[in-house]
Design a protein around this motif. Structure first.
Motif, PDB file in Angstrom:
ATOM      1  N   UNK A   1       0.777  -1.012  -0.087  1.00 35.23           N
ATOM      2  CA  UNK A   1      -0.017   0.158   0.068  1.00 35.23           C
ATOM      3  C   UNK A   1       0.878   1.346   0.209  1.00 35.23           C
ATOM      4  N   UNK A   2       0.675   2.065  -0.809  1.00 40.03           N
ATOM      5  CA  UNK A   2       1.498   3.382  -0.968  1.00 40.03           C
ATOM      6  C   UNK A   2       0.847   4.239   0.241  1.00 40.03           C
ATOM      7  N   UNK A   3       1.873   4.863   0.751  1.00 39.88           N
ATOM      8  CA  UNK A   3       1.624   6.060   1.808  1.00 39.88           C
ATOM      9  C   UNK A   3       2.029   7.278   0.950  1.00 39.88           C
ATOM     10  N   UNK A   4       0.992   8.196   1.234  1.00 42.70           N
ATOM     11  CA  UNK A   4       0.994   9.654   0.572  1.00 42.70           C
ATOM     12  C   UNK A   4       1.732  10.273   1.697  1.00 42.70           C
ATOM     13  N   UNK A   5       2.457  11.293   1.305  1.00 43.04           N
ATOM     14  CA  UNK A   5       3.151  12.187   2.128  1.00 43.04           C
ATOM     15  C   UNK A   5       2.232  13.395   2.260  1.00 43.04           C
ATOM     16  N   UNK A   6       2.115  13.947   3.502  1.00 41.69           N
ATOM     17  CA  UNK A   6       1.500  15.353   3.552  1.00 41.69           C
ATOM     18  C   UNK A   6       2.026  16.377   2.991  1.00 41.69           C
ATOM     19  N   UNK A   7       1.477  17.284   2.507  1.00 38.90           N
ATOM     20  CA  UNK A   7       2.101  18.610   2.097  1.00 38.90           C
ATOM     21  C   UNK A   7       1.924  19.560   2.987  1.00 38.90           C
ATOM     22  N   UNK A   8       2.830  20.615   2.965  1.00 35.10           N
ATOM     23  CA  UNK A   8       2.987  21.858   3.545  1.00 35.10           C
ATOM     24  C   UNK A   8       2.004  22.677   2.840  1.00 35.10           C
ATOM     25  N   UNK A   9       1.214  23.450   3.771  1.00 34.05           N
ATOM     26  CA  UNK A   9       0.306  24.485   3.202  1.00 34.05           C
ATOM     27  C   UNK A   9       0.334  25.912   4.193  1.00 34.05           C
ATOM     28  N   UNK A  10       1.159  26.720   3.700  1.00 30.53           N
ATOM     29  CA  UNK A  10       1.143  28.104   4.454  1.00 30.53           C
ATOM     30  C   UNK A  10       0.289  29.002   4.282  1.00 30.53           C
ATOM     31  N   UNK A  11      -0.308  29.682   5.370  1.00 29.49           N
ATOM     32  CA  UNK A  11      -1.314  30.497   5.168  1.00 29.49           C
ATOM     33  C   UNK A  11      -1.220  31.628   6.154  1.00 29.49           C
ATOM     34  N   UNK A  12      -1.590  32.956   5.701  1.00 31.53           N
ATOM     35  CA  UNK A  12      -1.405  33.934   6.491  1.00 31.53           C
ATOM     36  C   UNK A  12      -2.988  34.600   7.204  1.00 31.53           C
ATOM     37  N   UNK A  13      -3.244  34.559   8.222  1.00 24.96           N
ATOM     38  CA  UNK A  13      -4.377  34.967   8.685  1.00 24.96           C
ATOM     39  C   UNK A  13      -4.317  35.803   9.859  1.00 24.96           C
ATOM     40  N   UNK A  14      -5.236  36.496  10.188  1.00 20.52           N
ATOM     41  CA  UNK A  14      -5.349  37.523  11.304  1.00 20.52           C
ATOM     42  C   UNK A  14      -5.045  36.809  12.443  1.00 20.52           C
ATOM     43  N   UNK A  15      -4.727  37.160  13.484  1.00 28.42           N
ATOM     44  CA  UNK A  15      -4.353  36.755  14.915  1.00 28.42           C
ATOM     45  C   UNK A  15      -5.689  36.160  15.503  1.00 28.42           C
ATOM     46  N   UNK A  16      -6.799  37.011  15.562  1.00 31.77           N
ATOM     47  CA  UNK A  16      -7.975  36.650  15.843  1.00 31.77           C
ATOM     48  C   UNK A  16      -8.601  35.263  15.235  1.00 31.77           C
ATOM     49  N   UNK A  17      -8.242  34.988  13.994  1.00 30.56           N
ATOM     50  CA  UNK A  17      -8.628  33.953  13.534  1.00 30.56           C
ATOM     51  C   UNK A  17      -7.825  32.713  13.826  1.00 30.56           C
ATOM     52  N   UNK A  18      -6.710  32.888  13.833  1.00 34.28           N
ATOM     53  CA  UNK A  18      -5.739  31.967  14.511  1.00 34.28           C
ATOM     54  C   UNK A  18      -5.974  31.479  15.652  1.00 34.28           C
ATOM     55  N   UNK A  19      -6.437  32.430  16.564  1.00 37.25           N
ATOM     56  CA  UNK A  19      -6.875  32.088  18.100  1.00 37.25           C
ATOM     57  C   UNK A  19      -8.087  31.288  17.785  1.00 37.25           C
ATOM     58  N   UNK A  20      -8.874  31.629  17.129  1.00 38.47           N
ATOM     59  CA  UNK A  20     -10.260  31.143  17.159  1.00 38.47           C
ATOM     60  C   UNK A  20     -10.110  29.590  16.792  1.00 38.47           C
ATOM     61  N   UNK A  21      -9.255  29.143  15.544  1.00 37.23           N
ATOM     62  CA  UNK A  21      -8.960  27.740  15.278  1.00 37.23           C
ATOM     63  C   UNK A  21      -8.040  27.101  16.322  1.00 37.23           C
ATOM     64  N   UNK A  22      -7.445  27.865  16.910  1.00 39.51           N
ATOM     65  CA  UNK A  22      -6.427  27.192  18.131  1.00 39.51           C
ATOM     66  C   UNK A  22      -7.290  26.712  19.153  1.00 39.51           C
ATOM     67  N   UNK A  23      -8.212  27.466  19.697  1.00 36.89           N
ATOM     68  CA  UNK A  23      -9.217  27.260  20.530  1.00 36.89           C
ATOM     69  C   UNK A  23     -10.124  26.003  20.003  1.00 36.89           C
ATOM     70  N   UNK A  24     -10.783  25.968  19.073  1.00 35.09           N
ATOM     71  CA  UNK A  24     -11.379  24.906  18.732  1.00 35.09           C
ATOM     72  C   UNK A  24     -10.448  23.510  18.655  1.00 35.09           C
ATOM     73  N   UNK A  25      -9.283  23.669  18.227  1.00 28.64           N
ATOM     74  CA  UNK A  25      -8.500  22.289  18.095  1.00 28.64           C
ATOM     75  C   UNK A  25      -8.117  21.948  19.436  1.00 28.64           C
ATOM     76  N   UNK A  26      -8.148  22.940  20.517  1.00 30.76           N
ATOM     77  CA  UNK A  26      -7.765  22.316  21.805  1.00 30.76           C
ATOM     78  C   UNK A  26      -8.952  21.995  22.399  1.00 30.76           C
ATOM     79  N   UNK A  27     -10.159  22.299  22.185  1.00 29.10           N
ATOM     80  CA  UNK A  27     -11.395  21.728  22.759  1.00 29.10           C
ATOM     81  C   UNK A  27     -11.640  20.443  22.201  1.00 29.10           C
TER      82      UNK A  27
END
Length: 69
Positions: A1-27
């Motif tokens: 079975x072939x294993x696909x490597x994940x890819x890097x995807x950089x994105x710039x967002x406002x600090x409040x958006x990043x904080x919201x996603x981090x909060x969701x991830x932690x929860x």
């Protein structure tokens, strides 16, 4: 079975958006990268965008977890 490597995807967002996603991830006890992936998959499914080459059952681990609180 072939294993696909994940890819890097950089994105710039406002600090409040990043904080919201981090909060969701932690929860949901997810990494920030996994939370982003879950959100993108959910958006694509909800809006009818195809996920080519990705079997439906291969995404079960990405289903949003229910918050026990």
């Amino acid at each position: 079975m072939a294993i696909n490597k994940s890819e890097v995807f950089s994105v710039r967002v406002e600090p409040r958006i990043k904080a919201a996603v981090q909060t969701a991830a932690e929860r949901e006890m997810r990494s920030l990268a996994n939370m982003f992936e879950v959100m993108v998959v959910a958006y694509c499914r909800d809006h009818g965008y195809p996920l080519p080459g990705v079997p439906e059952d291969a995404l079960r681990h990405l289903q949003t977890r229910k918050n026990p609180s």
